[in-house]
Each structure stands twice: as structure tokens, then as C-alpha cells.
Design a protein around this motif. Structure first.
Motif, PDB file in Angstrom:
ATOM      1  N   THR A 256       0.833  -1.205   0.000  1.00  0.00           N
ATOM      2  CA  THR A 256       0.000   0.000   0.000  1.00  0.00           C
ATOM      3  C   THR A 256       0.865   1.252   0.000  1.00  0.00           C
ATOM      4  OG1 THR A 256      -1.706  -1.202   1.239  1.00  0.00           O
ATOM      5  CG2 THR A 256      -1.857   1.206   1.199  1.00  0.00           C
ATOM      6  N   ALA A 257       1.941   1.225   0.801  1.00  0.00           N
ATOM      7  CA  ALA A 257       2.848   2.376   0.864  1.00  0.00           C
ATOM      8  C   ALA A 257       3.502   2.627  -0.494  1.00  0.00           C
ATOM      9  CB  ALA A 257       3.911   2.141   1.929  1.00  0.00           C
ATOM     10  N   LYS A 258       3.866   1.567  -1.211  1.00  0.00           N
ATOM     11  CA  LYS A 258       4.502   1.731  -2.522  1.00  0.00           C
ATOM     12  C   LYS A 258       3.502   2.269  -3.551  1.00  0.00           C
ATOM     13  CE  LYS A 258       8.013  -1.771  -1.628  1.00  0.00           C
ATOM     14  NZ  LYS A 258       8.503  -3.151  -1.907  1.00  0.00           N
ATOM     15  N   GLY A 259       2.246   1.843  -3.439  1.00  0.00           N
ATOM     16  CA  GLY A 259       1.234   2.407  -4.313  1.00  0.00           C
ATOM     17  C   GLY A 259       1.043   3.894  -4.073  1.00  0.00           C
ATOM     18  N   LEU A 260       1.044   4.290  -2.800  1.00  0.00           N
ATOM     19  CA  LEU A 260       0.920   5.714  -2.464  1.00  0.00           C
ATOM     20  C   LEU A 260       2.139   6.500  -2.927  1.00  0.00           C
ATOM     21  CD1 LEU A 260      -0.683   5.695   1.100  1.00  0.00           C
ATOM     22  CD2 LEU A 260      -1.597   6.770  -0.948  1.00  0.00           C
ATOM     23  N   LEU A 261       3.318   5.919  -2.779  1.00  0.00           N
ATOM     24  CA  LEU A 261       4.532   6.597  -3.235  1.00  0.00           C
ATOM     25  C   LEU A 261       4.456   6.870  -4.734  1.00  0.00           C
ATOM     26  CD1 LEU A 261       7.437   7.607  -2.742  1.00  0.00           C
ATOM     27  CD2 LEU A 261       8.224   5.260  -3.160  1.00  0.00           C
ATOM     28  N   TYR A 262       3.938   5.919  -5.493  1.00  0.00           N
ATOM     29  CA  TYR A 262       3.787   6.108  -6.940  1.00  0.00           C
ATOM     30  C   TYR A 262       2.822   7.251  -7.235  1.00  0.00           C
ATOM     31  CZ  TYR A 262       2.410   5.100 -11.764  1.00  0.00           C
ATOM     32  OH  TYR A 262       2.127   5.201 -13.094  1.00  0.00           O
ATOM     33  N   LEU A 263       1.722   7.324  -6.495  1.00  0.00           N
ATOM     34  CA  LEU A 263       0.760   8.411  -6.696  1.00  0.00           C
ATOM     35  C   LEU A 263       1.374   9.763  -6.361  1.00  0.00           C
ATOM     36  CD1 LEU A 263      -2.516   6.892  -5.161  1.00  0.00           C
ATOM     37  CD2 LEU A 263      -1.942   7.106  -7.583  1.00  0.00           C
ATOM     38  N   HIS A 264       2.141   9.813  -5.268  1.00  0.00           N
ATOM     39  CA  HIS A 264       2.683  11.088  -4.784  1.00  0.00           C
ATOM     40  C   HIS A 264       3.890  11.560  -5.589  1.00  0.00           C
ATOM     41  CE1 HIS A 264       0.859  10.390  -0.494  1.00  0.00           C
ATOM     42  NE2 HIS A 264      -0.042  10.545  -1.433  1.00  0.00           N
ATOM     43  N   GLU A 265       4.731  10.624  -6.057  1.00  0.00           N
ATOM     44  CA  GLU A 265       5.991  11.025  -6.666  1.00  0.00           C
ATOM     45  C   GLU A 265       6.228  10.447  -8.057  1.00  0.00           C
ATOM     46  OE1 GLU A 265       9.294  10.460  -4.020  1.00  0.00           O
ATOM     47  OE2 GLU A 265       8.138  11.044  -2.241  1.00  0.00           O
ATOM     48  N   GLY A 266       5.421   9.487  -8.470  1.00  0.00           N
ATOM     49  CA  GLY A 266       5.659   8.853  -9.761  1.00  0.00           C
ATOM     50  C   GLY A 266       4.767   9.364 -10.877  1.00  0.00           C
ATOM     51  N   LEU A 267       3.845  10.259 -10.566  1.00  0.00           N
ATOM     52  CA  LEU A 267       2.930  10.784 -11.567  1.00  0.00           C
ATOM     53  C   LEU A 267       3.047  12.307 -11.648  1.00  0.00           C
ATOM     54  CD1 LEU A 267      -0.327   8.748 -10.760  1.00  0.00           C
ATOM     55  CD2 LEU A 267       1.259   8.359 -12.644  1.00  0.00           C
ATOM     56  N   GLU A 268       2.708  12.849 -12.780  1.00  0.00           N
ATOM     57  CA  GLU A 268       2.656  14.302 -12.962  1.00  0.00           C
ATOM     58  C   GLU A 268       1.392  14.642 -13.750  1.00  0.00           C
ATOM     59  OE1 GLU A 268       3.116  18.063 -12.577  1.00  0.00           O
ATOM     60  OE2 GLU A 268       4.539  16.692 -11.636  1.00  0.00           O
ATOM     61  N   PRO A 269       0.424  15.341 -13.171  1.00  0.00           N
ATOM     62  CA  PRO A 269       0.464  15.859 -11.804  1.00  0.00           C
ATOM     63  C   PRO A 269       0.320  14.748 -10.769  1.00  0.00           C
ATOM     64  CG  PRO A 269      -1.690  16.220 -12.769  1.00  0.00           C
ATOM     65  CD  PRO A 269      -0.831  15.695 -13.877  1.00  0.00           C
ATOM     66  N   LYS A 270       0.876  15.012  -9.599  1.00  0.00           N
ATOM     67  CA  LYS A 270       0.801  14.000  -8.544  1.00  0.00           C
ATOM     68  C   LYS A 270      -0.630  13.893  -8.034  1.00  0.00           C
ATOM     69  CE  LYS A 270       2.552  17.448  -5.250  1.00  0.00           C
ATOM     70  NZ  LYS A 270       3.686  17.793  -4.378  1.00  0.00           N
ATOM     71  N   VAL A 271      -0.918  12.752  -7.443  1.00  0.00           N
ATOM     72  CA  VAL A 271      -2.285  12.441  -7.020  1.00  0.00           C
ATOM     73  C   VAL A 271      -2.330  12.264  -5.509  1.00  0.00           C
ATOM     74  CG1 VAL A 271      -4.184  10.784  -7.199  1.00  0.00           C
ATOM     75  CG2 VAL A 271      -2.797  11.318  -9.214  1.00  0.00           C
ATOM     76  N   VAL A 272      -3.263  12.937  -4.860  1.00  0.00           N
ATOM     77  CA  VAL A 272      -3.565  12.705  -3.443  1.00  0.00           C
ATOM     78  C   VAL A 272      -4.844  11.882  -3.400  1.00  0.00           C
ATOM     79  CG1 VAL A 272      -4.064  13.751  -1.204  1.00  0.00           C
ATOM     80  CG2 VAL A 272      -2.488  14.879  -2.787  1.00  0.00           C
ATOM     81  N   HIS A 273      -4.770  10.686  -2.861  1.00  0.00           N
ATOM     82  CA  HIS A 273      -5.910   9.758  -2.895  1.00  0.00           C
ATOM     83  C   HIS A 273      -7.086  10.286  -2.092  1.00  0.00           C
ATOM     84  CE1 HIS A 273      -8.339   6.193  -2.074  1.00  0.00           C
ATOM     85  NE2 HIS A 273      -7.789   5.640  -3.131  1.00  0.00           N
ATOM     86  N   TRP A 287      -2.608 -12.226  -1.823  1.00  0.00           N
ATOM     87  CA  TRP A 287      -2.658 -11.189  -0.792  1.00  0.00           C
ATOM     88  C   TRP A 287      -1.903  -9.930  -1.209  1.00  0.00           C
ATOM     89  CZ3 TRP A 287      -6.267 -12.410   2.576  1.00  0.00           C
ATOM     90  CH2 TRP A 287      -6.476 -13.752   2.916  1.00  0.00           C
ATOM     91  N   THR A 288      -1.707  -9.732  -2.491  1.00  0.00           N
ATOM     92  CA  THR A 288      -1.084  -8.492  -2.953  1.00  0.00           C
ATOM     93  C   THR A 288      -2.101  -7.361  -2.856  1.00  0.00           C
ATOM     94  OG1 THR A 288       0.302  -9.711  -4.515  1.00  0.00           O
ATOM     95  CG2 THR A 288       0.042  -7.337  -4.892  1.00  0.00           C
ATOM     96  N   PRO A 289      -1.752  -6.269  -2.155  1.00  0.00           N
ATOM     97  CA  PRO A 289      -2.717  -5.165  -1.993  1.00  0.00           C
ATOM     98  C   PRO A 289      -2.738  -4.251  -3.208  1.00  0.00           C
ATOM     99  CG  PRO A 289      -0.700  -4.628  -0.836  1.00  0.00           C
ATOM    100  CD  PRO A 289      -0.497  -6.008  -1.428  1.00  0.00           C
ATOM    101  N   LYS A 290      -3.925  -3.740  -3.519  1.00  0.00           N
ATOM    102  CA  LYS A 290      -4.073  -2.788  -4.623  1.00  0.00           C
ATOM    103  C   LYS A 290      -5.027  -1.678  -4.190  1.00  0.00           C
ATOM    104  CE  LYS A 290      -3.303  -6.177  -8.324  1.00  0.00           C
ATOM    105  NZ  LYS A 290      -2.296  -5.545  -9.186  1.00  0.00           N
ATOM    106  N   LEU A 291      -4.555  -0.447  -4.274  1.00  0.00           N
ATOM    107  CA  LEU A 291      -5.377   0.706  -3.922  1.00  0.00           C
ATOM    108  C   LEU A 291      -6.495   0.881  -4.941  1.00  0.00           C
ATOM    109  CD1 LEU A 291      -2.875   3.484  -2.816  1.00  0.00           C
ATOM    110  CD2 LEU A 291      -4.894   2.770  -1.575  1.00  0.00           C
ATOM    111  N   SER A 292      -7.691   1.184  -4.460  1.00  0.00           N
ATOM    112  CA  SER A 292      -8.826   1.371  -5.354  1.00  0.00           C
ATOM    113  C   SER A 292      -9.618   2.605  -4.954  1.00  0.00           C
ATOM    114  CB  SER A 292      -9.742   0.140  -5.307  1.00  0.00           C
ATOM    115  OG  SER A 292     -10.376   0.044  -4.040  1.00  0.00           O
TER     116      SER A 292
END
Length: 467
Positions: A256-273, A287-292
């Protein structure tokens, strides 16, 4: 056989032979019809079965926070209230029509998950055809896939609408979110989700496969995950022993943390969930988590540190500064993630009024248990094997840093991932801790002295706990 023989009477109630033959033939056809009907029902039931253990049932009702701009405190709306977002002009998505009822193979004969046929692409208005990242589904196709959106196929409900499980003609399993068309809300929801994750690709984000725009209908089609959501496994009926081991829970936190990191720093514009919670963490069979559920997400352009918006989210997960001021940035997601860590460790909801007064608020209860050196009692009692005390304390400290009342003292998601992965944190000196992220000792509200491994409260010079 002659007509005379067919007309001869038999020993079966004196019926003529041709009557007996007709009855036998009709009975045979009827049996074949019933057999084919039974096989069809058996195939349908088999295709809808889960490939993993039975997913526990939990409440589908979602409590959401809505803050009146003229007030500074958050209030809880009714469980099924529709999410009200920013007062912005509705997005105009033109009505789309299809030239042909068939959508599946491209000119090159590709699979149904290939490109749209050129005649359909030409029939789709410009506003829709720009969404070239995904598939454009017709309404009839989704109706067939979900058995006309039957109640048996409902896998999620909330203020945003209803999510259905479906199976396409080629056997692909999908999740269809039918957005509520409430005063243009579906238009806003559609635009936000498409802009936020339409082109995003990350193993810890639910993949958006396509969309349906037909008349007033606005639907989003996602990949289907067959292990439900995290809330069901934490708070549903899983029996005396939870299948979520400590290792699985840690992997869910990190994913979950890695998914959030991608949203915050891996996209332009960045995304706040803006709506991080256990029910929005979907799980696959490994059991792999995926943000939805990105319906509340906000996009922050280059150079923007904050955006002021109407406060939305789920009660218990909303950052205090966001609830009081409407100022939103990545640290709001970090706060919600800290709550999520505590929820995963303890198996408790962020706010639970069924518990004793001192245990209603999860953050305050965790702080009390840490201060009293009772960290081992924080662990979910349904977890068969408890984690090492050192690992548990480290994870709790990360959670406490994430929920620091001072948003500027919260670590970024990259730092959070590092702290969860390293073995020697928090038993490192202050100099090294400063390189990982600002130590909690700088927080005026709640301090953690890493080198001394102590937790203190402002205005209290006494040692509260050793962590």
C-alpha cells in the motif's frame, strides 16, 4: 413400418403404437432440455466461485466525513450519503453511440481486450475518444456480463455507487462501478477517476480497464480481484484465527505504501488519494494489496504544495489539519496510512463506540498502550503467531510518526517504506535517524526520542514509555 403396424393397439393402456412412440420421443426431448438447463446453471455457479477461501462478510455501509466550510469540525453523514466534492462546473461528456453492436475484435483480429474497432472509434465523440488508454464498453455488454446488474453480483456499495462482478464473453472477470447520477456527481466521479488513474500502471493500484458512457450512464470497468478487500479480512467473520499472518500484514502495509509513493511522486500531476482506508485496499489471491476507489482523488500540479477543497473522506481516517482547514496535500494520505497501519496491527477500527471509553479512539488507545509498555497487547488477538517485539515496536513507531498532529513532521511515503524495511530502526542514533526523516523530537505536539527510545508528551518532562 407400415401404417397398419403403427395403428395397432399395444399393451400400454391399449394405446396405438404411434401414440406410444410420440410419447417416448417427447419425454426424451424434455429430459434433454432439463439436463442442458442444469448443466448451464452448474457452469454459471462454478464460474462465480472464489478461487480462494471464503471471503468474510462485513458491512457494505460506508461512513463519510463532510465538513461545512463555515465550520471547523468534522461531522459524520449518514452511511449511504453521496460524496459531495468540490463546487466545480460539471464535466460535459457527450452521449456516445456505437455504429455496430459488436465490440471485441480489432481489424487485425485481436483479442476482446485489444483496440476498439475503427468504426466505433469514429462514432465516439471527441470528449470520449480522447480516453485512448482503455476500452469503450457498450451498456448492453456490461448488462450481459453482470447478469443485468443483479443483486447476486454486488461486491461493493457506497456513496459513490455500486460495484458489480462481471464476466465478459471471452471469460475475463471484471468489476463494474455503476456511478450514481446524482446532480452531476457521476460526471465528476467519472472525470476524477479517469484523470487520476486512467493511464497509471502500478502493481499496487487497481487497473482501470475502460469505461461506459451511454445516455445518463457513467460506468468504470476495473480488473477483478478475487480476494475481497482488507476490511473484510480484518473485521469480518474469519473465525477464531485470522489467515492474515504478520508477514502478510507487513506485505500489505508495504504494498500500500509503494502504491501511495507512486501516486505522490511517480505521476505528474501528482495524485492525493484522499480516502485511504481498509475497504479501499483490494487483495488478490496472493494477498497483494491494490489501492482502489479514486473518486475523491485530487491532482496537484507542479509547484503546488497544497490545494484548498471541501473536506471529504471517511470518519476516523481524516487528518486533523485537513478536517479543520480544508488544506490538502500528500501528508493527508500519510496520516490516513498511519491509521491503516494501526488498524492492520490491532484488528480494530479507527473509531469503535462499542469498546470501553478509553479504547474508542484507536490512536489514543495505541499511545496509551505504548506509554504503558503494553505493546504486545496491541496485536490482533486473532493473529496465530505474534511478531517479534522489536519488529512490532518499530512498526508502531512508524505509525505514530505518520499520525503526528504537525503535518510538517510526518515522513514522506519514501521514508515510511524505508523505515518499515530496515532492521535497525528505531535503535539507531539521532544522526542516522535524521537522514531517514525528521525525528519525532521536533514535533511540538507529540515527541519520540529515537536515541533514548522514549515517548514524551508536550508539557510533560517525565518519561512516558520506552519504545
Amino acid at each position: 413400418m407400415s401404417d397398419h403396424e403403427l395403428s395397432a393397439r399395444t399393451n400400454i393402456f391399449g394405446l396405438r403404437l404411434w401414440v406410444v412412440i410420440s410419447i417416448c420421443a417427447g419425454t426424451g426431448f424434455l429430459l434433454l432440455f432439463l439436463l442442458s438447463l442444469c448443466l448451464s446453471l452448474m457452469r454459471k455457479n462454478a464460474s462465480s466461485r472464489r478461487t480462494t477461501a471464503t471471503i468474510p462478510v462485513t458491512s457494505k455501509e460506508i461512513q463519510e466525513v463532510r465538513v461545512d466550510p463555515s465550520q471547523t469540525s468534522a461531522v459524520v453523514t449518514s452511511p449511504r450519503s453521496v460524496k459531495q466534492k468540490e463546487d466545480e462546473s460539471p464535466v460535459v461528456v457527450q452521449k456516445a453511440r456505437v455504429a455496430s453492436p459488436e465490440r471485441g475484435k480489432s481489424e487485425e483480429g485481436g483479442s476482446p481486450l485489444g483496440k476498439r474497432p475503427t468504426d466505433q472509434a469514429a462514432a465516439v465523440p471527441a470528449e470520449v475518444s480522447r480516453l485512448g488508454w482503455g476500452l469503450w464498453f457498450i451498456l448492453r455488454e456490461l448488462e450481459v456480463a453482470t447478469d443485468n446488474f443483479s443483486d447476486e453480483n454486488v461486491i461493493g456499495e457506497g456513496g459513490y455507487g455500486t460495484v458489480y462482478h462481471g464476466i465478459l464473453e471471452d471469460g475475463t472477470q471484471i468489476a463494474v462501478k455503476n456511478l450514481l447520477n446524482n446532480k452531476g456527481q457521476a460526471e465528476k466521479e467519472f472525470k476524477v477517476e479517469v484523470e487520476a488513474i486512467g493511464r497509471a500502471r502500478h502493481k499496487n493500484l487497481v487497473r482501470l480497464l475502460g469505461y461506459c458512457v451511454e445516455g445518463a450512464q457513467r460506468m468504470l470497468v476495473y480488473e477483478y480481484l478475487d480476494n475481497g478487500n482488507l476490511e473484510q479480512w480484518l473485521h469480518g467473520d474469519v473465525g477464531p484465527s485470522s489467515p492474515l499472518t504478520w508477514d502478510i500484514r507487513m506485505n500489505i502495509m508495504l504494498g500500500t505504501a509503494k502504491g501511495l509513493l507512486y501516486l505522490h511522486e511517480g505521476l505528474e500531476p501528482k495524485v492525493v488519494h484522499r480516502d485511504i482506508k481498509s475497504s479501499n485496499i483490494l487483495l488478490d489471491k496472493h494477498w497483494t494489496p491494490k489501492l482502489s476507489d479514486f473518486g475523491l482523488a485530487k491532482l496537484l500540479g507542479t509547484g503546488r504544495n497544497y490545494v484548498t477543497t471541501r473536506v471529504m473522506g471517511t470518519f476516523g481516517y481524516v487528518a486533523p489539519e485537513y478536517a479543520s482547514t480544508g488544506m490538502l496535500n500528500e501528508t493527508s494520505d500519510v496520516y490516513s496510512f498511519g491509521i491503516l497501519i494501526m488498524e492492520i496491527i490491532s484488528g480494530r477500527r479507527p473509531v469503535d463506540y462499542s469498546r470501553p471509553p478509553g479504547e474508542v479512539n484507536l490512536i489514543e488507545w495505541i499511545k496509551t498502550m505504548v506509554s504503558n509498555r503494553n505493546t504486545d497487547e496491541v496485536v490482533d488477538p486473532k493473529m496465530a503467531e505474534k511478531p517479534l517485539s522489536r519488529t512490532l515496536k518499530k512498526t508502531l513507531l512508524v505509525a505514530l510518526r505518520c499520525v503526528d498532529p504537525d503535518s510538517q513532521q510526518r515522513p514522506k511515503m519514501g521514508h515510511v517504506i524505508h523505515m518499515l524495511e530496515v532492521d535497525d530502526f528505531p535503535y539507531q542514533d539521532e544522526h542516522r535517524a535524521g537522514r531517514i526523516g525528521q525525528p519525532y523530537s521536533n514535533s511540538p505536539q507529540y515527541k519520540v526520542r529515537v536515541s533514548a527510545r522514549q515517548v514524551t508528551e508536550p508539557g510533560d518532562n517525565s518519561t512516558k514509555s520506552e519504545i
